[in-house]
Design an enzyme around this catalytic site. Structure first.
Site, short mmCIF file in Angstrom:
data_model
loop_
_atom_site.label_atom_id
_atom_site.label_comp_id
_atom_site.label_asym_id
_atom_site.label_seq_id
_atom_site.Cartn_x
_atom_site.Cartn_y
_atom_site.Cartn_z
N HIS A 481 0.83 -1.21 0.00
CA HIS A 481 0.00 0.00 0.00
C HIS A 481 0.86 1.26 0.00
O HIS A 481 0.67 2.16 -0.82
CB HIS A 481 -0.91 -0.03 1.23
CG HIS A 481 -1.78 1.18 1.36
ND1 HIS A 481 -1.51 2.22 2.23
CD2 HIS A 481 -2.91 1.53 0.71
CE1 HIS A 481 -2.44 3.14 2.11
NE2 HIS A 481 -3.31 2.75 1.20
N SER A 793 -1.47 41.67 -19.10
CA SER A 793 -1.02 40.49 -18.37
C SER A 793 -2.05 40.23 -17.29
O SER A 793 -2.32 41.10 -16.46
CB SER A 793 0.36 40.74 -17.76
OG SER A 793 0.75 39.61 -17.02
N CYS A 860 0.30 36.20 -15.36
CA CYS A 860 1.44 36.21 -14.45
C CYS A 860 1.06 35.81 -13.03
O CYS A 860 1.85 35.92 -12.12
CB CYS A 860 2.11 37.58 -14.46
SG CYS A 860 1.05 38.90 -13.89
#
Ligand code: ADP
Ligand code: MG
Ligand code: MG
Length: 904
Positions: A481, A793, A860
């Site tokens: 696991h 931007s 940005c």
């Protein structure tokens, strides 16, 4: 009428691999394997639609289901020559969960359904193997009581242990009392008596009898598998993996085949290629005389499948290749068939019943990022996949893991080794050790680096595993696991470090004579499987030639640019190494924080606290050379590449001097007294600084602040041009919401431009003027904004904040609740909200282009490095995305994949 049941098996198969949404991954692939003619025990899948209907009806089966199940069962009976509940030739079935995408260990499966007092003697007589029958029975009792009678009924155990642990303890006590080492050593009589005691315990503990009617067992199991979809573990896993609640799980009912019928029977798990390294060899583990879960549960050390799979833990054990060569050859053949059919690495489960091989599962295997890279490139070279498939095989998010640190080999040479285990999850990590999942979560919350140390992990540990920097277990193999989960997440992990004795109760770890306590620091090398004492240095794993080549090929498909957010020449240089094509966001504020910021910070404070224009101008004049130099350094590194320079957007209150000493200095510099400084500081306090006097607004009030910066930008560029360089500055105005803010600022820029050209005797400096779009209003009037702006931007951090009205700095107190209640699928500051913030972007793109068809468009915010958001930006037609340097490769790959997907 809705069809709920789909058959699979040697005789007839309704589904195929494309039907995952309806049949779940397990059901769809069982059907596909049956179609390929592989030996799949017959069965049927109850669809995910049925699961949803079941919940819609408040946890009741849709009316026709039970009779449809019985009809489908009859068809299995006919094929197997056995009957469910028949005293002489009883058919047993498994009842297996299976959602669209695999959720390892999250949901439930019950084996050996149909064993009861009526069928036990018949099965024993027919197989001549009473031990096997009682082994199967005790497994049924354990799984059924846990899953159906306790978990599905939402019984909360009073002793905190639950029925399963109680039964396991009874079995362990029996083994200890009688000196049995393995389960397989238990005598028939003891096994039989154990089953009786199990049932008695269940009746006392849960106040219910273990059902002795096969049909009741089956319908109970089906309902419990459905309910497991809404179990606590499954729900928390879905939140982490962003899996929608509405998918539901399918249930697979399948004729049992038995790996626990003696020494010619076995069960195993394999990968068609090595999931850790990607090497093209068959890789797996198996156990003789065992059933299903045993391999994964780490009950015994599993045997290696073949030569290639031998390691320090299992090399003394016989491989399947050696022990059962003919069956191995048959399995190997299936491996090749599956790979050429699926054209990808498969994770398979198989069982051998008295010398006959059966396939029980296949799915696309989880792998480390390194393995994904190696496999994709190998398979491309082998001609198994084409170039675009190869590029899409690497999950951009997983690059993080590949670019992330490894243990510094120089330090490693002299480090003190504590233990050795299997390298289950690659890379390196150090941290304070903790022994429970809860502790891991708690300590990680306080910002600590933790390593979760467990005997072995189970699905209940999942949140702790997530929170930990690395996972270390004493038991379990490469398919345990812990290993599966860690690999899925790209987390550093070592399993089966058998020399460790773990005392979770008193939070201690013992190796030989040495003891480590909670909070002690260890370092793991998950690539080699070695545990070291203390904290070792980590190193970048970037210089991988194969990776470079892969990215080069990916770049050829990409149409969108990738830039970086960088505030220093160092960051800019790093980003270039990662393939950035310029800077999308340079924040001037940075120079007032980091190294060498004392003097500029002092001057900035002086400027902020100035009252008259004259005072301010003096401070600005003093500040000018610093700003110019910072900009020049970064422009120099990014020669020939665009650099977007954002005008000052300082949260003023953060820069106000707080201590008496700094206040005193400013007082002296401005020729005023301390009181006056404090008074002026107080006047700068705002109730909502985030939407206060910042960004362009500052330059509207104090145009000289804008002027100084623009002069610095043009002067820096002019000087560089003088040095024969090719700077490409882009001036970006922040926090705008009105086109007149831009025309106001543009006038200042024009004056400065002419000034600098004259001073430096230049004809032109190539530059652009543009704005951030981070206020919804600006997006909506983008056509007007584009009159002066040559580029936009998208500042999606603020745009998200202002669109949602969520304060970025305060979401910590409620975001988790939003995710838990499924009000949001994900944190919109991490993954772009395409619905609303995305719409604003699309609107701005469209309107901006109306005015200025060649407008440059970028993003940005943090989202520039998030693959889903990057794909959105590609679709929205942005020119580039910009993200932090380390995310540049992620954005490059995500952009390439988006371009490939667009072309179909
Ligand atoms: P999981 O999704 O947790 O892997 P599975 O449904 O695959 O759960 O079942 C758990 C284990 O039981 C697996 O090892 C599987 O191979 C085994 N198993 C399931 N069904 C059968 C069956 N019909 N006969 C034999 N083994 C089975
Ligand atoms: Mg399971
Ligand atoms: Mg399975």
């Amino acid at each position: 009428m809705t069809r709920y049941i789909y058959e699979f098996g040697p005789r007839s198969t309704d589904g195929d691999a494309s039907m995952k949404n309806l049949l779940g991954g397990k059901g769809a692939n069982l059907a596909e394997m049956a179609r390929l003619g592989l030996p799949v025990p017959p069965g049927f899948t109850i669809s995910t639609e049925c699961c949803n209907d079941y919940f819609e009806r408040g946890g009741c089966f849709p009316d026709p289901l039970e009779s449809e199940v019985m009809t489908a069962l009859a068809r299995i009976e006919a094929q197997m020559g056995m009957r469910f509940g028949d005293p002489e030739a009883p058919l047993l079935v498994s009842c297996r969960s299976g959602a669209r995408s695999s959720m390892p260990g999250m949901m439930e499966t019950i084996l050996n359904v149909g064993l009861c007092s009526k069928t036990i003697p018949g099965l024993a007589a027919r197989t001549g193997n009473e031990w096997f029958v009682y082994d199967a029975y005790r497994r049924l009792i354990m799984m059924y009581s846990d899953v159906v009678m306790e978990k599905a009924e939402q019984v909360v155990p009073e002793d905190g242990m639950g029925i399963r642990l109680n039964l396991e303890m009874m079995m362990n006590n029996l083994k200890n009392d009688k000196g049995y080492e393995h389960d397989t050593d238990i005598s028939v009589q003891d096994m039989r008596a154990l089953c009786d005691r199990f049932k008695k315990k269940i009746s006392e503990y849960l106040n219910k009898e273990f059902p002795d009617d096969p049909r009741e067992q089956l319908m109970g199991a089906i309902g419990a598998v459905f309910k497991s979809w809404n179990g606590k573990r499954a729900v928390s896993y879905r939140r982490i993996e962003h899996i929608p609640d509405a998918w539901g799980t399918a249930v697979n009912v399948q004729a049992m085949v038995f790996g626990n019928m003696g020494n010619t029977s076995a069960t195993g798990v394999a990968f068609t290629r090595d999931p850790a390294t990607g090497k093209n060899h068959f890789f797996g583990e198996w156990l003789v005389n065992a059933q299903g879960e045993d391999v994964v549960a780490g009950i015994r050390t599993p045997n290696p499948l073949n030569k290639e799979t031998k390691n320090m833990q299992n090399r003394h054990l016989p491989s399947l290749e050696e022990a059962m060569p003919e069956l191995y050859a048959q399995l190997y053949d299936i491996r090749n068939k599956l790979e050429s059919h699926y054209r990808d690495m498969q994770d398979i489960e198989f069982t051998i019943q008295e010398g006959t091989l059966y396939m029980l599962q296949c799915r696309v295997g989880k792998r480390t990022a390194t393995a994904a890279l190696n496999m994709a490139m190998d398979m491309f070279e082998e001609g198994l996949i084409d170039e675009t498939t190869m590029i899409c095989r690497l999950n951009p998010k997983s690059l993080d893991e590949m670019l992330h640190p490894i243990v510094d080999p120089v330090e490693e040479k002299i480090a003190v080794q504590v233990a050795e285990g299997l390298p289950a999850g690659p890379g390196g990590a150090w941290g304070k050790i903790v022994f429970t999942a809860e502790d891991a979560v708690q300590m990680a919350k306080t910002g600590e680096n933790v390593i979760l140390v467990r005997e072995e992990t189970n699905p209940e540990d999942i949140e702790g595993m997530r929170a930990a920097a690395a996972i270390l277990t004493a038991r379990g193999g490469m398919t345990s696991h812990a290993a599966l989960v860690a690999r899925g997440w790209g987390k550093c992990c070592i399993v089966g470090a058998g020399a460790m004795k773990i005392h979770a109760r008193n939070r201690q770890l013992q190796v030989g004579t040495r003891t480590f306590k909670q909070g002690d620091i260890l370092t793991l090398n998950g690539t080699r499987g070695i545990v070291y004492e203390g904290r070792l240095k980590m190193k970048d794993a970037l210089e991988n030639p194969k990776f470079q080549k892969f990215m080069e090929i990916a770049d050829r498909h990409r149409t969108m640019g990738v830039r970086t957010n960088a505030d220093t020449p160092e960051d800019a240089a790093t980003a270039l190494k990662f393939g950035a094509q310029g800077i999308g966001l340079f924040r001037t504020e940075h120079m007032f924080y980091g190294a060498d910021s004392d003097r500029p910070l002092f001057l900035l404070r002086k400027m902020i606290l100035s009252k008259s224009t004259e005072e301010r101008q003096t401070a600005l004049d003093e500040l000018f050379p610093f700003v110019k130099q910072e900009i020049k350094n970064t422009l120099a590194v990014m020669d020939n590449l665009p650099v977007t320079l954002r005008l000052l957007d300082p949260p003023l209150h953060e820069f106000v001097p707080q201590t008496e000493a700094t206040q005193g200095e400013i007082a002296k510099a401005l020729g005023i007294d301390l009181e006056e400084v404090i008074k002026r500081s107080q006047m700068l306090k705002e109730s909502n600084p985030m939407i206060g006097h910042r960004g362009v607004r500052l330059g509207i009030t104090f145009p000289e602040v804008t002027r100084m910066q623009v002069m610095a930008i043009f002067s820096a560029a002019a000087e560089l041009i003088g040095d024969g360089k090719h700077p490409r500055p882009e001036i970006m105005v922040p926090v705008t919401c009105n086109e007149k803010e831009l025309s106001f600022t543009k006038k200042i820029v024009d004056v400065c431009y002419r000034d600098v050209l004259e001073t430096h005797n230049l004809e032109r400096i190539p530059y652009l003027f543009g704005t951030m779009i981070e206020i919804p209003r600006a997006a909506l009037i983008a056509d007007k904004m584009a009159e002066d702006a040559q580029f936009f931007s998208f500042g999606t951090n603020d745009l998200t904040q202002m669109t949602f009205g969520f304060s970025r700095d305060d979401i910590g107190s409620f975001m988790n609740d939003y995710i838990d209640h499924a009000i949001l699928d994900s944190d919109p500051f991490e993954t772009l909200d395409q619905e609303a913030v995305g719409s604003l972007i699309e609107i701005a793109v469209e309107r901006g282009r109306q005015t200025r068809p060649d407008i440059k468009l970028g993003i940005c915010g943090e989202h520039g490095g998030d693959p889903d958001s990057v794909a959105f930006c590609h679709r929205a037609g942005l020119t580039y995305v910009s993200c932090s340097p380390y995310r540049v490769p992620i954005a490059r790959l995500a952009a390439a994949q988006a371009a490939i997907q667009e072309n179909g």
